[in-house]
Design a protein around this motif. Sequence first.
Motif, PDB file in Angstrom:
ATOM      1  N   PHE A   1      72.772  16.333  28.157  1.00 36.18           N
ATOM      2  CA  PHE A   1      72.241  17.596  27.630  1.00 36.18           C
ATOM      3  C   PHE A   1      71.148  17.294  26.616  1.00 36.18           C
ATOM      4  CE2 PHE A   1      74.681  21.156  29.290  1.00 36.18           C
ATOM      5  CZ  PHE A   1      75.678  20.480  29.977  1.00 36.18           C
TER       6      PHE A   1
ATOM      7  N   ILE B   1      76.836  17.105  36.947  1.00 40.17           N
ATOM      8  CA  ILE B   1      76.586  18.494  37.374  1.00 40.17           C
ATOM      9  C   ILE B   1      75.598  18.493  38.524  1.00 40.17           C
ATOM     10  CG2 ILE B   1      75.741  20.767  36.640  1.00 40.17           C
ATOM     11  CD1 ILE B   1      76.395  19.796  33.736  1.00 40.17           C
TER      12      ILE B   1
ATOM     13  N   GLY C   1      87.178  26.787  30.650  1.00 43.94           N
ATOM     14  CA  GLY C   1      87.156  27.783  29.583  1.00 43.94           C
ATOM     15  C   GLY C   1      86.616  29.068  30.172  1.00 43.94           C
TER      16      GLY C   1
ATOM     17  N   ILE D   1      74.600  27.221  34.852  1.00 45.67           N
ATOM     18  CA  ILE D   1      75.714  26.986  33.918  1.00 45.67           C
ATOM     19  C   ILE D   1      75.417  27.565  32.537  1.00 45.67           C
ATOM     20  CG2 ILE D   1      76.771  24.978  35.032  1.00 45.67           C
ATOM     21  CD1 ILE D   1      75.166  23.245  33.051  1.00 45.67           C
TER      22      ILE D   1
ATOM     23  N   ASP E   1      77.108  11.894  28.502  1.00 43.52           N
ATOM     24  CA  ASP E   1      78.495  11.499  28.759  1.00 43.52           C
ATOM     25  C   ASP E   1      78.604  10.711  30.057  1.00 43.52           C
ATOM     26  OD1 ASP E   1      78.895  13.286  31.022  1.00 43.52           O
ATOM     27  OD2 ASP E   1      78.993  14.939  29.578  1.00 43.52           O
TER      28      ASP E   1
ATOM     29  N   LEU F   1      81.626  30.704  28.536  1.00 48.85           N
ATOM     30  CA  LEU F   1      80.715  31.325  27.568  1.00 48.85           C
ATOM     31  C   LEU F   1      80.002  30.280  26.717  1.00 48.85           C
ATOM     32  CD1 LEU F   1      82.940  34.294  26.354  1.00 48.85           C
ATOM     33  CD2 LEU F   1      80.931  34.407  27.820  1.00 48.85           C
TER      34      LEU F   1
HETATM   35  P1  ADP Z   1      83.412  26.538  30.181  1.00 45.92           P
HETATM   36  O1  ADP Z   1      84.050  27.469  29.212  1.00 45.92           O
HETATM   37  O2  ADP Z   1      83.834  26.745  31.592  1.00 45.92           O
HETATM   38  O3  ADP Z   1      83.420  25.094  29.756  1.00 45.92           O
HETATM   39  P2  ADP Z   1      80.594  26.391  29.640  1.00 45.92           P
HETATM   40  O4  ADP Z   1      79.588  27.491  29.523  1.00 45.92           O
HETATM   41  O5  ADP Z   1      80.823  25.550  28.424  1.00 45.92           O
HETATM   42  O6  ADP Z   1      81.902  27.047  30.161  1.00 45.92           O
HETATM   43  O7  ADP Z   1      80.183  25.463  30.827  1.00 45.92           O
HETATM   44  C1  ADP Z   1      79.859  26.028  32.072  1.00 45.92           C
HETATM   45  C2  ADP Z   1      80.133  25.038  33.180  1.00 45.92           C
HETATM   46  O8  ADP Z   1      79.221  23.953  33.092  1.00 45.92           O
HETATM   47  C3  ADP Z   1      81.497  24.403  33.103  1.00 45.92           C
HETATM   48  O9  ADP Z   1      82.458  25.180  33.793  1.00 45.92           O
HETATM   49  C4  ADP Z   1      81.278  23.060  33.776  1.00 45.92           C
HETATM   50  O10 ADP Z   1      81.433  23.188  35.157  1.00 45.92           O
HETATM   51  C5  ADP Z   1      79.831  22.750  33.499  1.00 45.92           C
HETATM   52  N1  ADP Z   1      79.660  21.744  32.426  1.00 45.92           N
HETATM   53  C6  ADP Z   1      79.382  21.981  31.133  1.00 45.92           C
HETATM   54  N2  ADP Z   1      79.258  20.825  30.435  1.00 45.92           N
HETATM   55  C7  ADP Z   1      79.473  19.832  31.299  1.00 45.92           C
HETATM   56  C8  ADP Z   1      79.469  18.384  31.221  1.00 45.92           C
HETATM   57  N3  ADP Z   1      79.246  17.744  30.056  1.00 45.92           N
HETATM   58  N4  ADP Z   1      79.730  17.679  32.352  1.00 45.92           N
HETATM   59  C9  ADP Z   1      79.969  18.319  33.510  1.00 45.92           C
HETATM   60  N5  ADP Z   1      79.967  19.666  33.665  1.00 45.92           N
HETATM   61  C10 ADP Z   1      79.721  20.421  32.599  1.00 45.92           C
END
Ligand code: ADP
Length: 448
Positions: free
Chosen positions: A442, A374, A406, A382, A369, A409
């Motif tokens: 990812f 991150i 969110g 994360i 994206d 999780l």
């Molecule tokens: P959430 O429910 O907070 O989205 P996730 O487990 O999906 O929880 O993600 C954990 C954390 O990883 C997020 O709070 C965010 O800070 C980071 N994160 C996840 N995907 C991305 C992404 N594509 N770009 C930037 N940060 C991300």
Amino acid sequence: MNHGMQNKEALFDWLTQSMEQIAQALSTSLDVREVPGIILDQLPRVVPYERGSILLRDGNILRIVAMRGFPPGWPADTRVPIRENDVFQQIVESRQALLIDDVTKTSAWLQVEGLPINHSWLGVPLVSKDRVIGMVSLTRQEAAAFRPEEISLIRASASQATVALVNAGLLNDLERLNEQLEHLVQERTEELKRAYARLEKIDQAKTSFISIAAHELRTPLTLINGYTSLLGSVVKENKDASPLVEGILTGERRLLDVVNSMIDVSKIDTQELLVCKTAVNLWLIIRVIQSEYKTALKERQIEFNVVDVEQLPEIQADSQLLSKLFRQLIGNAIKYTPNGGSITVQGSVISGKGSGEGQGDSVEILIRDTGIGIDPAYQEVIFDKFYQMGSVELHSSGKTRFKGGGPGLGLAIARGIVQAHGGRIWVESPGHDEKTFPGSCFHVVLPV
Ligand code: ADP
């Protein structure tokens, strides 16, 4: 050894040879306590003597650490005090060797009780960093038996001996330090073990809490859902009530999503996640998810590209779990990418050898994206459950809203799903920046 040696070169050769022999004897000694004795054994190559000792200085006390030619039964750890104006003090102060032709004729000499009188005495300091750390004491029975030129010979040996002794001392210290360290490491390991056991218990408690809470919540939630749907059909004609019921239903669906995520996570924790494998077409899964997010992508003006996924081979996997996995990753990509950005899903095949997974081929899917990125420091954590970086106020502020947080999780479930398939998941990103948007990528590798 020929003391009458006149030829300077021959003397030099002889001296270096002797030095080398001494050095070798010292360097092959494994036990550091042997060093002083070795020095005394090797010294006669340079300067013959009848009674000799090596004394190490501890303030105003000289401690004999090795002796040769002493009467049988002489105590091994004899201590000699350094007295005002005696020969030892003269050496400590001047840091120079001292030669006495006849000890009976000087007041600076104090004969040690029980030792037969040897008339000639040669004392050579062991000097380390400008400090006298000890001395070599050699005697011969005859008066005036040591020759002045022997002083320079023994001085050279003494400096070698000093190095060996200092090293030996260092080694002793090191050995002690090692022992202390080993002890400390053991203690800390025990502490860590205890802390780990405690953490494991807490984690278990958390898992069972999540599981119980989720199951307890799901039942009433299903009830509410059923009644709300009924209510919806009752008030269908009522223009004012319909949007309210719709709002309740949306909230319920979100709540159900969270509860389901909690159940998923506890299943992953307890390794109860069931994987029903069939032939799965990844391209189809991605396309379905793309259409699910169609409205959000349009609202947020995010471009969505799918590259080289269509030609990927079918893989043996659980299609529902993989849908959940990619729904999560693509949902996150939307959430953390600003309006006007882009998301690219790209596929490739990794042949058996290069895959690093062992035998068979794997497919790799990248979800890239142009979002906030991150920080490398968080790229591992994360994937832990309940880990999110955004502020708590943003929670549940929307599934696809920019930076709408969110429960933290999603990635824990994503990792659980990938691992249940024997694959790997990780993220690469130059860092987090909400001005330059470095983006995240990812990686998901799944065995075919
Ligand atoms: P959430 O429910 O907070 O989205 P996730 O487990 O999906 O929880 O993600 C954990 C954390 O990883 C997020 O709070 C965010 O800070 C980071 N994160 C996840 N995907 C991305 C992404 N594509 N770009 C930037 N940060 C991300």
